[in-house]
Write a protein that holds these residues in place. Structure first.
Motif, PDB file in Angstrom:
ATOM      1  N   LYS A 758     -16.564  -6.036  -0.930  1.00  0.00           N
ATOM      2  CA  LYS A 758     -17.535  -5.445  -2.434  1.00  0.00           C
ATOM      3  C   LYS A 758     -16.381  -4.729  -3.411  1.00  0.00           C
ATOM      4  CE  LYS A 758     -22.105  -5.018  -0.398  1.00  0.00           C
ATOM      5  NZ  LYS A 758     -23.150  -4.252  -0.202  1.00  0.00           N
ATOM      6  N   ALA A 759     -16.612  -5.283  -4.596  1.00  0.00           N
ATOM      7  CA  ALA A 759     -15.819  -4.554  -5.559  1.00  0.00           C
ATOM      8  C   ALA A 759     -16.151  -2.971  -5.540  1.00  0.00           C
ATOM      9  CB  ALA A 759     -15.860  -5.054  -7.074  1.00  0.00           C
ATOM     10  N   GLY A 760     -15.090  -2.121  -5.835  1.00  0.00           N
ATOM     11  CA  GLY A 760     -15.419  -0.674  -5.658  1.00  0.00           C
ATOM     12  C   GLY A 760     -15.297  -0.310  -4.201  1.00  0.00           C
ATOM     13  N   SER A 761     -14.905  -0.910  -3.316  1.00  0.00           N
ATOM     14  CA  SER A 761     -14.831  -0.412  -1.860  1.00  0.00           C
ATOM     15  C   SER A 761     -13.273   0.011  -1.964  1.00  0.00           C
ATOM     16  CB  SER A 761     -15.227  -1.554  -1.018  1.00  0.00           C
ATOM     17  OG  SER A 761     -16.246  -1.904  -0.940  1.00  0.00           O
ATOM     18  N   VAL A 762     -12.869   0.513  -0.797  1.00  0.00           N
ATOM     19  CA  VAL A 762     -11.748   1.065  -0.219  1.00  0.00           C
ATOM     20  C   VAL A 762     -11.224   0.219   0.843  1.00  0.00           C
ATOM     21  CG1 VAL A 762      -9.979   2.824   0.912  1.00  0.00           C
ATOM     22  CG2 VAL A 762     -11.857   3.513  -1.072  1.00  0.00           C
ATOM     23  N   LEU A 763     -10.274  -0.670   0.708  1.00  0.00           N
ATOM     24  CA  LEU A 763      -9.627  -1.519   1.965  1.00  0.00           C
ATOM     25  C   LEU A 763      -8.659  -0.778   2.478  1.00  0.00           C
ATOM     26  CD1 LEU A 763      -9.494  -4.260   3.042  1.00  0.00           C
ATOM     27  CD2 LEU A 763      -7.472  -4.838   1.701  1.00  0.00           C
ATOM     28  N   ARG A 764      -8.897  -0.457   3.679  1.00  0.00           N
ATOM     29  CA  ARG A 764      -8.148   0.386   4.915  1.00  0.00           C
ATOM     30  C   ARG A 764      -7.387  -0.776   5.554  1.00  0.00           C
ATOM     31  NH1 ARG A 764     -10.186   5.470   7.583  1.00  0.00           N
ATOM     32  NH2 ARG A 764      -9.303   6.289   5.499  1.00  0.00           N
ATOM     33  N   ILE A 765      -6.101  -0.782   5.488  1.00  0.00           N
ATOM     34  CA  ILE A 765      -5.198  -1.789   6.309  1.00  0.00           C
ATOM     35  C   ILE A 765      -4.501  -1.007   7.395  1.00  0.00           C
ATOM     36  CG2 ILE A 765      -3.382  -3.369   6.194  1.00  0.00           C
ATOM     37  CD1 ILE A 765      -4.016  -3.491   3.224  1.00  0.00           C
ATOM     38  N   VAL A 766      -4.773  -1.570   8.783  1.00  0.00           N
ATOM     39  CA  VAL A 766      -4.527  -0.744   9.890  1.00  0.00           C
ATOM     40  C   VAL A 766      -3.702  -1.553  10.819  1.00  0.00           C
ATOM     41  CG1 VAL A 766      -5.486   0.330  12.003  1.00  0.00           C
ATOM     42  CG2 VAL A 766      -6.714   0.392  10.007  1.00  0.00           C
ATOM     43  N   LYS A 767      -2.552  -0.932  11.297  1.00  0.00           N
ATOM     44  CA  LYS A 767      -1.685  -1.452  12.203  1.00  0.00           C
ATOM     45  C   LYS A 767      -1.223  -0.696  13.357  1.00  0.00           C
ATOM     46  CE  LYS A 767       1.534  -4.301  11.428  1.00  0.00           C
ATOM     47  NZ  LYS A 767       2.798  -4.576  10.927  1.00  0.00           N
ATOM     48  N   ALA A 768      -0.872  -1.028  14.474  1.00  0.00           N
ATOM     49  CA  ALA A 768      -0.485  -0.153  15.668  1.00  0.00           C
ATOM     50  C   ALA A 768       0.738   0.451  15.394  1.00  0.00           C
ATOM     51  CB  ALA A 768      -0.365  -1.164  16.961  1.00  0.00           C
ATOM     52  N   PRO A 770       3.981   2.096  12.463  1.00  0.00           N
ATOM     53  CA  PRO A 770       4.292   2.326  10.988  1.00  0.00           C
ATOM     54  C   PRO A 770       4.663   1.047  10.397  1.00  0.00           C
ATOM     55  CG  PRO A 770       5.394   4.262  12.365  1.00  0.00           C
ATOM     56  CD  PRO A 770       4.770   2.867  13.561  1.00  0.00           C
ATOM     57  N   PHE A 771       4.400   1.264   8.935  1.00  0.00           N
ATOM     58  CA  PHE A 771       4.774  -0.009   8.269  1.00  0.00           C
ATOM     59  C   PHE A 771       4.823   0.237   6.797  1.00  0.00           C
ATOM     60  CE2 PHE A 771      -0.035   0.207   8.357  1.00  0.00           C
ATOM     61  CZ  PHE A 771      -0.532  -0.178   7.279  1.00  0.00           C
ATOM     62  N   ARG A 772       5.305  -0.716   5.990  1.00  0.00           N
ATOM     63  CA  ARG A 772       5.369  -0.528   4.591  1.00  0.00           C
ATOM     64  C   ARG A 772       4.627  -1.505   4.138  1.00  0.00           C
ATOM     65  NH1 ARG A 772       8.484   3.047   2.037  1.00  0.00           N
ATOM     66  NH2 ARG A 772       8.117   1.893   0.290  1.00  0.00           N
ATOM     67  N   ALA A 787       3.983   3.512   1.939  1.00  0.00           N
ATOM     68  CA  ALA A 787       4.248   3.581   3.261  1.00  0.00           C
ATOM     69  C   ALA A 787       2.889   4.097   4.111  1.00  0.00           C
ATOM     70  CB  ALA A 787       5.124   4.689   3.735  1.00  0.00           C
ATOM     71  N   SER A 788       2.768   3.555   5.541  1.00  0.00           N
ATOM     72  CA  SER A 788       1.563   4.004   6.098  1.00  0.00           C
ATOM     73  C   SER A 788       1.526   5.542   6.370  1.00  0.00           C
ATOM     74  CB  SER A 788       1.477   2.975   7.452  1.00  0.00           C
ATOM     75  OG  SER A 788       2.498   3.378   8.225  1.00  0.00           O
ATOM     76  N   THR A 789       0.246   5.659   6.544  1.00  0.00           N
ATOM     77  CA  THR A 789      -0.111   7.091   7.102  1.00  0.00           C
ATOM     78  C   THR A 789      -0.543   7.117   8.437  1.00  0.00           C
ATOM     79  OG1 THR A 789      -0.781   7.819   4.617  1.00  0.00           O
ATOM     80  CG2 THR A 789      -1.703   8.949   6.722  1.00  0.00           C
ATOM     81  N   SER A 790      -0.285   8.065   9.277  1.00  0.00           N
ATOM     82  CA  SER A 790      -0.517   8.195  10.734  1.00  0.00           C
ATOM     83  C   SER A 790      -2.068   8.714  10.776  1.00  0.00           C
ATOM     84  CB  SER A 790       0.285   9.200  11.289  1.00  0.00           C
ATOM     85  OG  SER A 790      -0.180   9.377  12.748  1.00  0.00           O
ATOM     86  N   SER A 791      -2.779   8.062  11.356  1.00  0.00           N
ATOM     87  CA  SER A 791      -4.127   8.319  11.685  1.00  0.00           C
ATOM     88  C   SER A 791      -4.369   9.598  12.632  1.00  0.00           C
ATOM     89  CB  SER A 791      -5.003   7.087  12.408  1.00  0.00           C
ATOM     90  OG  SER A 791      -4.407   6.999  13.863  1.00  0.00           O
ATOM     91  N   GLY A 792      -3.381   9.834  13.674  1.00  0.00           N
ATOM     92  CA  GLY A 792      -3.350  10.806  14.775  1.00  0.00           C
ATOM     93  C   GLY A 792      -3.908  10.205  15.947  1.00  0.00           C
ATOM     94  N   PHE A 797      -1.980   3.348   8.979  1.00  0.00           N
ATOM     95  CA  PHE A 797      -2.977   2.853   7.946  1.00  0.00           C
ATOM     96  C   PHE A 797      -2.789   3.117   6.556  1.00  0.00           C
ATOM     97  CE2 PHE A 797      -4.762   7.042   8.123  1.00  0.00           C
ATOM     98  CZ  PHE A 797      -5.224   7.305   6.621  1.00  0.00           C
ATOM     99  N   VAL A 798      -3.058   2.292   5.593  1.00  0.00           N
ATOM    100  CA  VAL A 798      -3.037   2.339   4.191  1.00  0.00           C
ATOM    101  C   VAL A 798      -4.311   2.008   3.475  1.00  0.00           C
ATOM    102  CG1 VAL A 798      -1.982   1.154   2.029  1.00  0.00           C
ATOM    103  CG2 VAL A 798      -0.482   1.778   4.095  1.00  0.00           C
TER     104      VAL A 798
END
Length: 836
Positions: A758-768, A770-772, A787-792, A797-798
């Motif tokens: 849906k337009a207006g949503s936030v797309l969260r891209i997740v990988k196992a 770190p990535f760019r 650059a990706s952020t650590s989820s803890g 994710f980005v």
């Protein structure tokens, strides 16, 4: 030559015919049993290897064990006899059954399980020892038995009194027959008789496990044989006398029988003992028999009575004065292993066991995380904090390196079936939270297990390979309910440790799941109940290997398991329903009483509800094939799924949440219990078939007792006593009852490549790792790098924001362009209007 010729006749046994002419017995060295007449030769039984072995009925009237952990043995009762005995762990049955036989030597012989009436009662309210009465329907005799375990050793004790009726004294013979299934199987067993400490005993063995069977005073006669050929049952059936006294029967399906010496009196104590060597088993046997049975009985009862100190009083909300409640609690405790502390199995049964052979090693005497956590939670509800903590520690030690849990596994942690059920990854987290809030974690820290489980659920959910019925993959309402609750519980743990970033990430993921429940699991084109088109379905089928599936409850098709040959197995998903959506209310994700909930319940009642003489009960889902056939014959790969009493408990929990009276449903569950207080997995839900022993509302041949059902009953009593569903998680209810969860998140992974959002949503891209990310949200050719952020949690994710009026797709690729990052592929996500 008494083993060769049947007594009272000069005819050889049929197995020997053709050998009687022109044979010198003393020189026929290739046939050991022909040499048995020689005093220095052991007499071997004929008929090797015996008929194919099976297990026995799974409808139990009792499960017993000593409360002491030093007594590593369990037994079950059915049809008035001892059935499986488990040793040295509760997942390893060692016998098929053990029973008394009675004969007059001339006109009849009877076995307890087929020819006698039976009645089973517990020795004492909180004790898993039993008094069993079996009797001749014609009134010629009865047998009164107390069955317990040695309070401190691996032995089962049966103290029996034999009561011949007037006129039948000194005319009857009493025998005891055991069918070993050593090390979880009937093939390749060996049996022999021997003299130990001056008494004749019977020994069975396979590999390094030994069974020793004897009685106080010893047997007057004893024999080993192959089942269906030379066993004691066949011996008595032939001419009502015990003619054969074979010394051994090797490598087959064997049975052992001894005659009780009634000249010493009509009371006898029989013991079945176990050990990892011949010496160990015979030592336990003789030590058990050396102590008077009454002393064993007193210690056995005393051990169990000490357990009542922590019992939470719930009798006042039961309909039977607390009888089933007390039974349920002791049964749950009895299903914990004594070597692997905290391991709770699903049931000490093998469903439809009388047609199951060695190829069905597992039965229900395995660990299912779902069943285990329900059992541990019920024990917590009953006032026990110690056993649930042991269960949690055991689960943490059983977690796989990737954070998941097997579908089920042996007590030592070895996986049996290899399916993945996401709710079984979530349940240990939910148990950890409950123990934390109950102040029962002591020094144990479950947080590493929790983080690993959450990482697994992020990486592999929300599509589950199997739902809670273990048969279909996709979006399951009950699985989603457990997963959402686990994320919120885990976030609570994280925030208590000031890991606020991890807490927000897990809450976000729970919100993502919660905001999509209806989109994934509600049809708008239902036709199962008049006038109701919108309702929850059992599951939206999705192949876990399909990285970019279409997800539409209105158009998807579901293939069902266990279908009868030649019948329809594939159905529109919108036409298959269960009541799994009630778990959304149980955990606090959805409110009771909403139009969607009530409409869905009407559909469930229309499709699955069965009225019995005891009250209502529900089937799992329509067109279920896991259950006995229409004629009552056992399930063997297909059948008709019958009604499950635990679903009456689940419905009662919902009715309580909706503010309605659940007293009648509590009474209904209690009435489903057998005479020994065992709740079945399934009850017969069709007209009576007496010849198949199928009666409306009574056990239907699957697992009895089922610990999940007993756990559901205990939690129901606690819920009614508290005035609130015991399984409800306040942080979950606070977040979703008050609409505090975010609704704008969509999640993308390499193994979940959505095509639109849906337009207006936030797309969260997740990988196992770190990535760019190189990405754009417009068609003007402008790309950005992030650059990706650590989820803890060990994943990165980005987040990419989109605008409500945006029409250009989101495009992105991973840097560097290697195989692990998608080989430089540019991924594209179309945006659709939020109003669609």
């Amino acid at each position: 030559m008494s083993a060769y010729f049947k007594r009272g006749t000069d005819r050889p046994h049929p197995a020997f015919r053709g050998l009687e002419q022109n044979v010198s017995f003393a020189s026929f060295s290739g046939t050991p049993y022909l040499l048995a007449s020689m005093p220095d030769q052991p007499l071997g039984a004929f008929g090797q290897p015996g008929i194919p072995p099976t297990w026995t009925t799974s409808t139990k009237d009792g499960v017993g064990t000593a409360y002491s952990t030093s007594s590593r043995v369990w037994f079950t009762l059915a049809l008035g006899i001892v059935t499986e005995i488990y040793y040295p762990t509760i997942d390893r049955p060692q016998i098929r059954d053990a029973q008394f036989l009675v004969s007059d030597g001339h006109t009849f012989f009877h076995e307890e399980k087929r020819d006698m009436t039976h009645k089973t009662a517990r020795l004492e309210t909180h004790t898993l020892g039993y008094h069993v009465t079996t009797a001749d329907p014609a009134g010629r005799y009865r047998i009164e038995k107390d069955v317990i375990c040695d309070p401190h050793q691996a032995g089962v004790l049966i103290n029996a009194e034999f009561f011949p009726s007037p006129g039948w004294e000194n005319k009857l013979h009493l025998y005891f027959l055991v069918a070993p299934h050593i090390n979880v199987g009937g093939w390749n067993n060996s049996a022999m008789k021997m003299n130990v400490a001056g008494q004749q005993v019977l020994i069975a063995s396979k590999e390094r496990t030994y069974l020793a069977m004897g009685c106080a005073g010893g047997f007057t006669k004893a024999s080993c044989g192959f089942v269906g050929a030379s066993d004691g049952w066949q011996d008595l059936k032939d001419n009502f006398r015990m003619d054969w006294e074979f010394d051994r029967a090797e490598n087959g399906n064997v049975a052992m029988m001894g005659e009780v010496d009634l000249s010493r009196g009509n009371e006898v104590t029989v013991a079945i003992a176990f050990g990892d060597s011949l010496h160990a088993a015979t030592a336990v046997l003789n030590q058990s028999l050396a102590i008077p049975f009454e002393q064993h009985r007193s210690r056995f009862i005393d051990q169990w009575q000490r357990m009542t100190d922590t019992l939470h009083r719930l009798e006042h909300v039961s309909a039977d004065g607390g009888e089933l409640y007390r039974t349920s609690r002791t049964l749950l405790l009895s299903h914990e292993d004594k070597t692997f502390a905290g391991a709770l199995i699903a049931s000490a049964t093998i469903p439809f066991g009388d047609v199951m052979g060695d190829d069905d090693l597992g039965g229900y005497h395995l660990v299912w995380v779902r069943d285990m956590v329900n059992s541990a939670t019920a024990l917590l509800a009953s006032g026990d904090k110690v056993t649930p903590l042991r269960a949690l520690v055991y689960l943490a030690c059983s977690q796989q390196p990737d954070g998941g849990f097997p579908q089920n596994f042996w007590i030592d942690g070895t996986p049996y079936w290899k399916g993945i059920q996401l709710d079984e990854v979530a349940f240990p987290v939910m148990l950890a939270w409950r123990l934390w809030k109950a102040g029962a974690l002591e020094k144990f820290d479950p947080y590493p297990m929790i983080k690993a489980a959450m990482r697994y659920l992020v990486q592999f959910g929300p599509v589950t390979q199997q739902d809670r019925w273990e048969e279909a993959s996709g979006y399951s309402p009950s699985t989603l309910a457990a997963t959402i609750a686990a994320f919120i519980c885990a976030a609570d743990f994280a925030r208590s440790r000031n890991e606020n970033d991890a807490a927000r990430f897990m809450e976000d993921h729970a919100d993502f799941l919660e905001s999509n429940i209806e989109r994934w699991t509600v049809t708008t084109q239902g036709s199962l109940a008049p006038g109701i088109s919108r309702h929850y379905i059992r599951i939206l089928p999705i192949d876990v290997h399909d990285v970019s599936p279409e997800a539409d409850p209105n158009t998807a098709e579901l293939t069902l398991a266990n279908c009868p040959p030649g019948t329809q197995c594939r159905f529109p998903a919108k036409q298959i329903v269960d009541a799994g959506f009630l778990e959304l209310v149980r955990y606090g994700v959805r409110k009771a009483g909403t139009p969607l909930m009530e409409d869905s319940l009407r559909v469930v009642d229309e499709s699955l509800k069965i009225e019995t003489p005891f009250g209502p009960v529900w089937r799992r889902y329509n067109h279920d094939g896991y259950g006995p056939h229409a004629d009552g014959a056992p399930f063997q790969g297909w059948g008709i799924g019958r009604a499950w009493p635990l679903l009456t408990g689940e419905r009662a929990h919902y009715e309580l949440a909706a503010g309605r009276n659940v007293g009648p449903l509590i009474a209904t569950m209690e009435k489903f219990a057998t005479q020994g207080g065992m709740l079945p997995e399934q009850v017969w839900d069709a007209p009576d078939i007496p010849e198949a022993f199928m009666f409306l509302g009574r056990p239907a041949g699957s697992a009895t007792p089922l610990m999940w059902a007993h756990a559901e009953y205990i939690k129901l009593l606690r819920s009614v006593s508290d005035g609130q569903v015991f399984d409800l998680f306040p942080p979950v209810a606070d977040r979703y009852m008050n609409q505090r969860g975010r609704k704008d998140l969509e999640v993308w992974r390499l193994n979940r490549q959505i095509r639109r959002m849906k337009a207006g949503s936030v797309l969260r891209i997740v990988k196992a790792a770190p990535f760019r990310l190189r990405w754009t949200c417009s068609d003007d050719g402008t790309f950005k790098e992030t650059a990706s952020t650590s989820s803890g949690l060990g994943v990165e994710f980005v987040d990419l924001d989109s605008k409500a009026d945006q029409t250009d797709p989101v495009r992105f690729t991973f840097l560097p362009a290697d195989e692990a990052s998608g080989n430089g592929t540019v991924f594209e996500i179309a945006l659709v209007s939020a109003s669609r």
